[in-house]
Design an enzyme around this catalytic site. Structure first.
Site, short mmCIF file in Angstrom:
data_model
loop_
_atom_site.label_atom_id
_atom_site.label_comp_id
_atom_site.label_asym_id
_atom_site.label_seq_id
_atom_site.Cartn_x
_atom_site.Cartn_y
_atom_site.Cartn_z
N HIS A 33 -3.52 -5.46 1.18
CA HIS A 33 -2.78 -5.64 2.45
C HIS A 33 -2.70 -7.11 2.87
CE1 HIS A 33 -2.52 -1.41 3.92
NE2 HIS A 33 -3.53 -1.24 3.10
N CYS A 79 0.83 -1.20 0.00
CA CYS A 79 0.00 0.00 0.00
C CYS A 79 0.87 1.26 0.00
CB CYS A 79 -1.00 -0.06 1.16
SG CYS A 79 -2.42 1.01 0.84
N GLU A 123 -1.00 -8.38 5.19
CA GLU A 123 -0.93 -8.50 6.66
C GLU A 123 -2.32 -8.44 7.29
OE1 GLU A 123 -0.41 -5.82 5.00
OE2 GLU A 123 -0.96 -4.02 6.14
#
Ligand SMILES: NC(=O)CC[C@H](N)C(=O)O
Length: 233
Positions: free
Chosen positions: A201, A84, A203
């Site tokens: 993302h 990002c 994560e």
């Protein structure tokens, strides 16, 4: 040790640390002014709003002195992943080609999207098969991938498009393109396949309680190229 590089305004660094530790990796948040430790075996440029997205998202962080060490890592085969705002920093610094510009909607978009794995022969995608569909969230205002014709054609011909936005069936359509990215591109490789950036993302799709674990394989890319910043192995 995987260095998660924090700039003023980074805000996904703790999530990234948590996700990497969940996968059993040794990760540490490193403040950009402190420089990268010699024992760095991976660099994660996390999401957020470095320097408040002033000028263009990622433009100022890309010019921070620490990025020289990140470039050295990239040149030595140390895995570097931009997520990002980290992807925006990656493109602004020239580590990866193209640019991330304002979403076609001109809005900040925060939603789960589907990604099709385009090239499964990279450290970041070897957990998947080409054509696999992953569910991973996006959260950005400037995620529209742009590249001129030459750059785009080179990316495609060199198999450096990692992911494209798609629908649940894996079809890459305009309707499945959340931000107007050229060719629905969501992530690309740098000159070496150990360097990658993506707007979604991973994560946020690693811990099971977050609803999808499809991002785990991407983060496992850090396990595949054991090189260190100082050249030792
Ligand atoms: N989640 C993020 O990293 C946000 C990226 C960037 N600041 C944008 O809005 O485009």
């Amino acid at each position: 040790m995987i260095a998660i590089l924090q700039f003023g305004g980074s805000n996904c660094d703790r999530d990234a640390e948590r996700a990497l530790e969940y996968l059993g990796m040794d990760a540490e948040r490193v403040w950009y002014e402190d420089g990268l430790p010699a024992e760095t075996t991976g660099v994660l440029l996390p999401g957020g709003f470095s320097y408040g997205d002033y000028l263009r998202a990622g433009a100022m962080a890309a010019r921070a002195p620490v990025m020289e060490a990140v470039r050295t890592c990239a040149d030595r085969g140390v895995p570097v992943l931009g997520v990002c705002n980290g992807a925006q920093i990656g493109c602004e610094s020239g580590l990866t080609p193209g640019a991330f510009t304002t979403n076609a909607s001109a809005r900040f978009q925060c939603e789960p999207v589907f990604l099709r794995v385009e090239n499964a022969d990279t450290p970041w995608t070897r957990a998947y098969e080409a054509g696999d569909v992953l569910s991973i969230p996006i959260a950005h205002g400037e995620g529209r991938f742009e590249a001129d014709d030459d750059t785009y054609d080179r990316l495609v011909s060199e198999d450096r498009v990692l992911f494209r936005y798609c629908d649940a069936d894996g079809d890459v359509t305009d309707a499945a393109n959340p931000n107007g990215s050229r060719g629905n591109v969501a992530g690309v490789l740098g000159e070496r396949d150990t360097v990658a950036v993506l707007m979604p993302h991973p994560e946020r799709a690693t811990l099971p309680e977050l609803g999808s674990t499809d991002g785990q394989g991407i983060l496992r890319g850090f396990e595949t190229a054991p090189a260190r910043l100082d050249g030792a192995r």
